[in-house]
Each structure stands twice: as structure tokens, then as C-alpha cells.
Design a protein around this motif. Structure first.
Motif, mmCIF file in Angstrom:
data_model
loop_
_atom_site.group_PDB
_atom_site.id
_atom_site.type_symbol
_atom_site.label_atom_id
_atom_site.label_comp_id
_atom_site.label_asym_id
_atom_site.label_seq_id
_atom_site.Cartn_x
_atom_site.Cartn_y
_atom_site.Cartn_z
ATOM 1 N N ASP A 1 -21.255 32.162 -59.966
ATOM 2 C CA ASP A 1 -19.817 32.058 -59.703
ATOM 3 C C ASP A 1 -19.673 31.378 -58.350
ATOM 4 O OD1 ASP A 1 -17.100 32.280 -59.731
ATOM 5 O OD2 ASP A 1 -17.061 34.376 -59.087
ATOM 6 N N PHE A 2 -19.853 30.073 -58.358
ATOM 7 C CA PHE A 2 -19.995 29.315 -57.114
ATOM 8 C C PHE A 2 -18.952 28.211 -57.046
ATOM 9 C CE2 PHE A 2 -21.744 25.328 -55.353
ATOM 10 C CZ PHE A 2 -22.014 25.701 -54.048
ATOM 11 N N ASP A 3 -18.360 28.011 -55.890
ATOM 12 C CA ASP A 3 -17.538 26.825 -55.679
ATOM 13 C C ASP A 3 -17.573 26.482 -54.198
ATOM 14 O OD1 ASP A 3 -14.873 27.650 -54.209
ATOM 15 O OD2 ASP A 3 -15.204 29.200 -55.728
ATOM 16 N N GLU A 4 -17.509 25.198 -53.931
ATOM 17 C CA GLU A 4 -17.567 24.706 -52.560
ATOM 18 C C GLU A 4 -16.919 23.323 -52.529
ATOM 19 O OE1 GLU A 4 -20.757 24.737 -48.866
ATOM 20 O OE2 GLU A 4 -21.430 25.164 -50.901
ATOM 21 N N PRO A 5 -16.247 22.973 -51.427
ATOM 22 C CA PRO A 5 -15.665 21.625 -51.342
ATOM 23 C C PRO A 5 -16.719 20.563 -51.624
ATOM 24 C CG PRO A 5 -14.863 22.981 -49.553
ATOM 25 C CD PRO A 5 -15.927 23.791 -50.246
ATOM 26 N N LEU A 6 -16.416 19.675 -52.542
ATOM 27 C CA LEU A 6 -17.391 18.720 -53.045
ATOM 28 C C LEU A 6 -18.061 17.903 -51.940
ATOM 29 C CD1 LEU A 6 -18.534 17.426 -55.705
ATOM 30 C CD2 LEU A 6 -16.742 15.722 -55.456
ATOM 31 N N GLY A 7 -17.268 17.362 -51.034
ATOM 32 C CA GLY A 7 -17.811 16.487 -50.005
ATOM 33 C C GLY A 7 -18.592 17.206 -48.931
ATOM 34 N N ARG A 8 -18.625 18.561 -48.974
ATOM 35 C CA ARG A 8 -19.322 19.310 -47.932
ATOM 36 C C ARG A 8 -20.449 20.181 -48.492
ATOM 37 N NH1 ARG A 8 -13.905 19.902 -46.286
ATOM 38 N NH2 ARG A 8 -13.803 22.116 -46.755
ATOM 39 N N VAL A 9 -20.835 19.962 -49.745
ATOM 40 C CA VAL A 9 -21.911 20.762 -50.328
ATOM 41 C C VAL A 9 -23.242 20.321 -49.724
ATOM 42 C CG1 VAL A 9 -23.082 21.430 -52.450
ATOM 43 C CG2 VAL A 9 -20.638 20.950 -52.481
ATOM 44 N N PRO A 10 -23.997 21.225 -49.100
ATOM 45 C CA PRO A 10 -25.305 20.834 -48.554
ATOM 46 C C PRO A 10 -26.252 20.372 -49.658
ATOM 47 C CG PRO A 10 -24.598 22.953 -47.679
ATOM 48 C CD PRO A 10 -23.677 22.630 -48.810
ATOM 49 N N SER A 11 -27.181 19.542 -49.266
ATOM 50 C CA SER A 11 -28.122 18.942 -50.207
ATOM 51 C C SER A 11 -28.821 19.964 -51.088
ATOM 52 C CB SER A 11 -29.174 18.142 -49.422
ATOM 53 O OG SER A 11 -30.266 17.806 -50.236
ATOM 54 N N HIS A 12 -29.349 21.023 -50.495
ATOM 55 C CA HIS A 12 -30.161 21.966 -51.270
ATOM 56 C C HIS A 12 -29.323 22.707 -52.308
ATOM 57 C CE1 HIS A 12 -28.704 24.182 -47.719
ATOM 58 N NE2 HIS A 12 -28.705 25.258 -48.479
ATOM 59 N N ARG A 13 -28.035 22.983 -51.973
ATOM 60 C CA ARG A 13 -27.201 23.681 -52.946
ATOM 61 C C ARG A 13 -26.786 22.746 -54.080
ATOM 62 N NH1 ARG A 13 -25.324 27.062 -48.524
ATOM 63 N NH2 ARG A 13 -23.320 26.053 -48.140
ATOM 64 N N ALA A 14 -26.496 21.510 -53.752
ATOM 65 C CA ALA A 14 -26.139 20.540 -54.792
ATOM 66 C C ALA A 14 -27.299 20.356 -55.768
ATOM 67 C CB ALA A 14 -25.763 19.203 -54.158
ATOM 68 N N LEU A 15 -28.501 20.175 -55.237
ATOM 69 C CA LEU A 15 -29.660 19.950 -56.104
ATOM 70 C C LEU A 15 -30.005 21.195 -56.911
ATOM 71 C CD1 LEU A 15 -31.900 17.791 -53.744
ATOM 72 C CD2 LEU A 15 -30.595 17.034 -55.727
ATOM 73 N N ALA A 16 -29.753 22.374 -56.338
ATOM 74 C CA ALA A 16 -30.006 23.616 -57.078
ATOM 75 C C ALA A 16 -29.078 23.709 -58.289
ATOM 76 C CB ALA A 16 -29.813 24.826 -56.164
ATOM 77 N N VAL A 17 -27.793 23.388 -58.084
ATOM 78 C CA VAL A 17 -26.839 23.434 -59.199
ATOM 79 C C VAL A 17 -27.189 22.388 -60.245
ATOM 80 C CG1 VAL A 17 -24.435 23.068 -59.873
ATOM 81 C CG2 VAL A 17 -24.963 24.425 -57.834
ATOM 82 N N PHE A 18 -27.526 21.184 -59.806
ATOM 83 C CA PHE A 18 -27.884 20.138 -60.760
ATOM 84 C C PHE A 18 -29.128 20.520 -61.558
ATOM 85 C CE2 PHE A 18 -25.517 16.985 -57.934
ATOM 86 C CZ PHE A 18 -24.453 16.891 -58.821
ATOM 87 N N ARG A 19 -30.072 21.193 -60.898
ATOM 88 C CA ARG A 19 -31.263 21.635 -61.640
ATOM 89 C C ARG A 19 -30.883 22.703 -62.652
ATOM 90 N NH1 ARG A 19 -36.485 24.121 -58.714
ATOM 91 N NH2 ARG A 19 -36.766 21.976 -58.022
ATOM 92 N N GLY A 20 -30.050 23.654 -62.230
ATOM 93 C CA GLY A 20 -29.601 24.694 -63.155
ATOM 94 C C GLY A 20 -28.866 24.124 -64.345
ATOM 95 N N ARG A 21 -28.074 23.084 -64.104
ATOM 96 C CA ARG A 21 -27.361 22.438 -65.203
ATOM 97 C C ARG A 21 -28.331 21.714 -66.129
ATOM 98 N NH1 ARG A 21 -22.821 17.657 -64.875
ATOM 99 N NH2 ARG A 21 -24.585 16.545 -63.963
#
Length: 776
Positions: A216-236
Motif C-alpha cells: 500500500d505504497f504511494d509517493e510523488p512520482l518525480g521524487r521516488v528514490p531509485s531503489h524504491r522505484a526499481l523495487a516496485v518495478f521488480r515487484g510488478r
């Protein structure tokens, strides 16, 4: 080309002539290390960092110009290239914006909007949008067809005709470059990156639970740190998470969204209860929901991934640089221990030159438990080969093997008081052991024993040994398997090349993999150099390189300055002074009335020589100063002095750790969110970026680098999940201007969320587990 040079100069904040010279040199076959080291005069002192950035931008901008020409040609052939469109295309600064402009003219499959236009409905669409006071039903009657078209298109009813109007207008607006770009930028700034657990997934399953932070995660798109973005993309990608781009405020049911309002505002239209306004509102809604929402999400996710990958690649490259430039133990006999339990501990001894001189396998652990026999055998090897260092791999049974080494040191304390043991990373050792080069280097040695030899050599000279391994296998990356592999390889190869050439290579001892990383030397030429060495003996001077098959004048120019010859005919050959500048040194020797051997290392004498007196048209003052620097410290190694972290006695497992303990450890990896520290307990601890210092830290590498020896305090231990939270804030925080009010999570800010449950924050848990899974 002039436009490209001007743009790069502006981006790098350097002079245009500097860029032009660098580009000419690169196009002429010169390498970045050579230009950075030996062509400072020509480029105005551009360093390797500037040159690498210049090289990357040059490639991108050339591709952009090539695509720009293709786009202009395509539109011109269609007879649709207006002066205004040409100007817009020629001014497009990125590939994305160029493609936005090209989209309406790009050949594509027949769309519904195109079919409607072919049926003659475009005048109706234009009329209704231009004058919403017209009644759509009344106006559409004249456009109703008597029968279906030859292709099956059906405009035989008024609703079908109005649907065609919708398709024409929505397609036109969705291809409006200015509208698309404004929506894209608005959502990048204000949109939300959201993820949730995919339907049907068991959140308690071990593979799924790793992504618990993103259920249950949300964060402003332009401010998502690299590691969190890649974690979500991997989960997807693993179909564990669903991810989407969400509007800043979700619309109420039946109400227009903010995005639709943005489109209406761009079009200059608003609902005023005119007859055609409901139809136009439907067209606007269709434009967002059907035409733009998914494509915008796709574009922004691609941008987010690209930005995240750039950060991840930079993290990997920075860590690799630190690892390659780690302090070498130097020419000392080393015993390498590759820990194992049932298969035994593999032992390899290398002499001061790195040559493998002995191997063995001992079985101190289960099931044999031959502790005394193992100690006896290791004692004999240490005495026989005068071992002064013991390198222990950090894999399975590392801590138990470290205890064996400790007992060995106690046994030899009287005769070898300076014997030391060090736990080293064995990441990639198995890859090297099974490689073709390892089989050529140690043909009659078992694969498992080659790993022990590699571990020993890593201590002697990390750079010389690690270049034998694919950089991606060294284990200092952040989500390295999730990024663009060709970009990762390019960046890592550049780091290896820069590191090798900044240190220099001993021409008479270097392996083929090490030589092939030298400026200008290909793998085939590196092999030819080794063959020449094997046939003729050691090189006596750099000029002999020209006798090597396939090594011509250009290759010699690029490589000679980075190749060192110790004890050769010319003392200058052991320095970083390039042979092309030897005549400059001759002038110095004449002025000083000293032979080169007496001048080298004599700082006080060299300081009396004025660089201006020896500069000429080809080699200016900058180059002369570099030569004097090399002569002052001939053959200097830019790497730091060798030091060893001392692990606490009695702390051998995660179960031995207690909150508040202060320990010494080695930084094993640095990520965007913090640093991992090897404490010698099988599991690295994490110092979150907010715990690195009593100040805001934007990048962990501002404080620590891979290989650093640091003191840390244990904040929390979660033995069940094998997680250790550490802090480097050991002393009191400095005084603050706000009267001493201190944020408990100092350092949490833009891109750095404060831990949700101090001090082992759950926001880092998934990343922690994944990074640890990549270490081996």
C-alpha cells in the motif's frame, strides 16, 4: 556538428574549443584516459569525468541529429513540412520531444479517427468544436451515410457519426505535442506512483513478503528514490505488485478529472451549457481516458525507470571504483581460505608475485571436525612459504573459518607476531574459477582451489585480480539485474579502464585481462604482448613494445604512458611520464646537471626547475608540471595504504550482537539509502543514510566509500529476519541554531523518508533483503 559542440560546452560549462578538441581526439581513436592524462593542454585540462560525460552526450546528440534528419525527410515527403514545424523540429532538445512532434505524421495503422476522416466527417468535427452553439444531432444528419463503407465502416446513424467526431477530435488532441508535454510534466511534478499487492497473492509467502513495504505504497512520482522505484518495478514484473500512475486528486464519480480540466484549459474550451458542450466534454474525457492516460503512464514510468537506472548504475560504478582502488597489501605471501563445511576449506598459497605455490583442503568443520589436523597442515604451509597474511572468503562458514585462522595465529604468535587475517569479499570468485582465463592461468588446479587463489590475490592487489572478472559479478551493485544491461556494462567498463590507467600497469607481470584494460590495448594485442614477453623475456624498455605484433605507432602512443617497467634500461619507464615527452626531461637534466636517477624523488631539487623554461609549442606548462610531479614521486600508487579492520572478539554471529555495542567494520557496499558494513557476523549491517552523520546527507558516498573501515553502534538486531541496524552517529550532535530541537530522523527529507519504526526502518527492509541476495 557546431550545434552539438555548442550544446555540450554549455552543459559542461566549458569552452567550445575545449569540446571541439576533445571530440576530434575521440573521433581520431584516442581513449579517455589518454586524453585526460596526456592532452591536458589541448583540452584545457578536461578530466576523465568531464570526458566520460562528453563522450556519452556526444553519442546521444549525434543519434538525436540523425533521427531529426529522418523525421524532417519523412514529413517533407508527405508534403506537410511547414516552416513553423521545421523550426519546432530543429529546436527539439530531446528524442522524446522530437517524437512528440513527429507523432501526427508518423506512418501508422488505420485508426478510428483516420477512418472517420476518410468518411468525410472532419468538417463536422471542426464546425462543432469551433461553434459549440450548434446542435450536434441536427448537424450530423447531413453526414449520415446510406450504407456501410467497403471496409465495413458504419456511419449510417447519427450516434455513429458523432462517435466519428469524437474519434477525430480526441486523436487530434492526443497528438498535440504541446498538450502532451504539458500533461507529462504536470504529472511528473504532481502525479503519484502507487502500488498495491496484486490480487490473489499470499502476502505471507516468503517471495511476496519481500515486497511488504509496497503493498500500500504511494509517493510523488518525480521524487521516488531509485531503489524504491526499481523495487516496485521488480515487484510488478514478478506479478506480485500492481503499479499505476495516479492523479494528485482522484475525481469524484461522474465528475471530470483534473487531467481533463487541463486538456480543456489547453484547448481554450469550457462547458457553458451550449448544445455541443456535452459532446465536447465527452471528447475531452475520451482523449484522457482512452488516448492519453495509459500512454502518459507508460512514458513517465519509462522516464522514472531510466532515471532510477542511471542512479543505480552510478551507485554500482562508484562502488566498483572504490573497490578497484582499494588499498593493496602489496608483494607479500598470502594464504587464501575459501570456507566450506562438508566440502572442506580450500587453501591456496600465493607468493609475493601472486604465483600459486601450494594448495590443500582441510576439514575443520562438520562432519569430520578435524580441527587439530587442519591447524597442523596450515601451520606447515605458513612456515614453508613464509605467509604474512591470511585472506578468508566471506561466504558460508566464513566466521568459523575465521576462528580457525585466529587459532592458527595464536599457534604461530612467537615466530610470526605480525601475521594478520582479513575477511575479504569472495563475490565473483566462483565466476572467475570456472572461466577460460582461470583454466589457462591454473590448468592443473581444481576449480574450487582456483577460488582460494583468487581470494588470496585480491588482498595483494584488488585491481589486478578483479579485472579478471566481469564487473557485474563483483557484487557491489544496487538492483543491478533490473537495469539496462548494455548501459551498465558500458559504465562499468569505463570505470575499470579509468582505474587501471590511473594506477598504471607493470608491463612485465600484468595478466592479459589487466593489459587489455590499458588505454589503446585490445584483447588480441594484450595477448601478443604476453606472447612476446614469454618468447623474449622481460621488456627492458618501452620502445620494445613496437616489436610486438599488431602494436603500431598509434597504439604505442595511447598505451605507453600507462605501462611501467621496473629495473629497466630507462628509469623514466617506471613513471607515468610519456615517452613522447622524454626530450622535455632531457632538457631538465641538462639544466639540473644531474642524471635522471639522481633527479627522481628529489623534491627540493625539482622545485628549483621552472616549468615555463621547458615548455614548448607541443607541451605546455601544464604538461611540464605533470612531468615534475611524476619525477617527484616516481611510480607512485594513488591507492591508499593497506589497513585491516579488527573484529571484536566473541562477536562471531548475529546472535552475539547487542544494542549499544560499538564495533569496527568494513564498508562492503554503498547504496542510495545507506551503507552496508561487514561486522564479521555473516550478515552485513545497514547504516541508513539518516544515521551516517549529524547532518543532512544527500548521498551516502559523501560520508563513506566501499572498503572504508568505520566504527558503528548497533541500534537494533532482528535475528529472525537477519537484519542489523547501525549508526555512525557515535558522539553528540553539534549545537543547532534552532535551540537544540533535533529531528529524531535527521537526514530524512526529499527522497529520504523518515523510518517508520525506529531504528530499523521498514521502508528499507525490502531493499535490504534484495541487495543481500545479490551479494554472492
Amino acid at each position: 556538428m557546431q550545434k552539438i559542440l555548442r550544446q555540450i560546452a554549455a552543459e559542461l560549462r566549458v569552452q567550445e574549443n575545449q569540446v571541439r578538441t576533445a571530440v576530434d581526439l575521440l573521433d581520431g581513436g584516442a581513449t579517455v584516459p589518454f586524453i585526460a592524462r596526456y592532452r591536458k593542454e589541448a583540452t584545457g585540462g578536461l578530466d576523465d569525468i568531464h570526458l566520460r560525460e562528453l563522450e556519452a552526450r556526444l553519442s546521444y546528440l549525434r543519434e538525436l541529429e540523425e533521427r531529426r534528419e529522418a523525421v524532417l525527410k519523412s514529413i517533407e515527403e508527405q508534403g506537410k513540412l511547414t516552416p513553423e514545424l521545421r523550426a519546432a523540429i530543429e529546436a527539439a532538445p530531446t528524442k522524446q520531444e522530437l517524437e512528440d512532434l513527429y507523432l501526427p505524421y508518423k506512418p501508422k495503422r488505420r485508426t478510428k479517427g483516420q477512418i472517420a476522416r476518410e468518411a468525410g466527417l472532419e468538417p463536422l468535427a471542426d464546425r462543432l468544436f469551433a461553434d459549440p452553439s450548434l446542435n450536434p444531432v441536427d448537424e450530423a444528419v447531413a453526414f449520415v451515410k446510406k450504407e456501410k463503407g467497403e471496409g465495413g465502416e458504419d456511419f449510417t446513424t447519427v450516434p455513429a457519426v458523432l462517435d466519428g467526431v469524437r474519434d477525430i477530435l480526441s486523436e487530434r488532441w492526443a497528438e498535440d505535442a504541446a498538450l502532451v508535454q504539458s500533461l507529462r510534466q504536470w504529472l511528473w511534478d504532481e502525479g503519484l506512483f502507487k502500488s498495491k499487492l496484486a490480487t490473489g497473492k499470499d502476502e505471507n509467502h516468503p517471495d511476496v513478503a519481500k515486497f511488504r513495504d509496497y503493498f500500500d505504497f504511494d509517493e510523488p512520482l518525480g521524487r521516488v528514490p531509485s531503489h524504491r522505484a526499481l523495487a516496485v518495478f521488480r515487484g510488478r514484473q514478478l506479478e506480485i505488485l500492481d503499479a499505476k500512475l495516479a492523479l494528485p486528486v482522484e475525481p469524484e464519480p461522474g465528475k471530470p478529472s483534473i487531467a481533463e480540466g487541463k486538456i480543456a484549459l489547453h484547448l481554450g474550451w469550457s462547458h457553458q451549457a451550449r448544445p455541443a458542450d456535452d459532446l465536447i466534454r465527452k471528447c475531452v474525457a475520451w482523449t484522457w481516458r482512452v488516448k492519453l492516460s495509459l500512454s502518459t503512464e507508460r512514458d513517465l514510468f519509462a522516464r522514472l525507470r531510466e532515471d532510477a537506472e542511471k542512479v543505480a548504475i552510478k551507485v554500482f560504478a562508484d562502488n566498483l571504483r572504490d573497490l578497484l582502488l582499494a588499498a593493496p597489501a602489496g608483494p607479500r605471501a598470502v594464504m587464501g581460505l575459501d570456507p566450506g563445511i562438508r566440502t572442506g576449506v580450500k587453501v591456496a598459497v600465493v607468493d609475493a608475485t601472486g604465483k600459486l605455490v601450494d594448495t590443500a583442503t582441510v576439514y575443520p568443520h562438520e562432519p569430520r571436525r578435524d580441527w587439530e589436523g587442519s591447524l597442523h597442515q596450515l601451520t606447515l604451509l605458513c612456515r614453508k612459504h613464509d605467509v604474512s597474511l591470511i585472506a578468508i572468503g566471506n561466504g558460508t562458514a566464513s566466521r568459523e573459518t575465521d576462528k580457525l585462522a585466529a587459532d592458527l595465529m595464536k599457534r604461530l604468535a612467537a615466530e610470526k607476531p605480525n601475521l594478520q587475517r582479513i575477511v575479504v569479499s569472495e563475490a565473483g570468485a566462483s565466476v572467475y574459477s570456472a572461466s577460460e582465463f582461470a583454466s589457462q592461468e591454473m590448468p592443473d588446479v581444481d576449480v574450487s582451489l582456483r577460488g582460494a587463489a583468487s581470494i588470496a590475490r585480491r588482498l595483494q592487489d584488488p585491481l589486478a585480480e578483479l579485472v579478471k572478472i566481469d564487473p557485474k559479478s563483483i557484487g557491489v551493485g544496487q538492483y543491478q539485474h533490473d537495469v539496462n544491461q548494455s548501459e551498465l556494462a558500458r559504465a562499468l567498463d569505463a570505470v575499470v579502464e579509468d582505474c587501471v590507467n590511473s594506477v598504471g600497469v607493470d608491463l612485465n607481470t600484468a595478466s592479459v585481462p589487466l593489459l587489455s584494460r590499458v588505454s589503446g590495448l585490445s584483447a588480441s594485442v594484450a595477448k601478443a604482448v604476453v606472447r612476446w614477453r614469454e618468447s623474449h623475456g622481460a621488456f627492458r624498455n618501452r620502445q620494445q613494445l613496437l616489436e610486438v605484433s599488431g602494436l603500431g605507432a598509434k597504439t604505442f602512443e595511447q598505451s605507453a604512458g600507462f605501462l611501467r617497467i621496473r629495473g629497466g634500461d630507462n628509469p623514466l619507464d617506471m613513471t607515468g611520464v610519456h615517452p613522447e615527452t622524454y626530450p622535455v626531461v632531457e632538457k631538465m637534466l641538462t639544466a639540473a646537471a644531474k642524471p635522471v636517477a639522481e633527479l627522481m624523488g628529489r623534491a627540493e631539487m625539482l622545485k628549483t626547475l621552472k616549468p615555463e623554461l621547458f615548455a614548448n609549442e607541443k607541451f605546455g606548462v601544464i604538461t611540464v608540471k605533470d612531468i615534475l610531479g611524476e619525477l617527484e614521486k616516481p611510480g607512485r600508487d594513488p591507492r591508499p595504504d593497506f589497513k585491516v579492520a579488527r573484529f571484536n572478539e566473541g562477536v562471531e554471529d548475529i546472535a552475539d550482537l547487542r544494542e549499544g555495542m560499538v564495533l569496527e567494520g568494513t564498508v562492503s557496499n554503498v547504496a542510495a539509502f545507506g551503507a552496508f558494513v561487514d561486522l564479521g557476523v555473516h550478515q552485513d549491517g545497514l547504516v541508513h543514510v539518516s544515521q551516517l552523520a549529524h547532518k543532512f546527507v544527500n548521498d551516502a558516498r559523501e560520508i563513506v566509500k566501499t572498503g572504508d573501515i568505520v566504527k558503528v553502534k548497533v541500534l537494533e538486531v532482528d535475528a529472525a529476519r537477519k537484519r542489523i541496524s547501525l549508526t555512525m552517529k557515535l558522539g553528540e550532535a553539534p549545537g543547532r541554531r534552532d535551540g537544540g530541537r533535533e529531528n529524531r530522523y535527521e537526514g530524512a527529507g526529499r527522497g529520504q523518508r523518515a523510518p517508520q519504526s525506529a531504528p530499523l526502518n521498514t521502508a528499507m527492509a525490502g531493499a535490504f533483503a534484495k541487495l543481500q541476495g545479490q551479494r554472492k
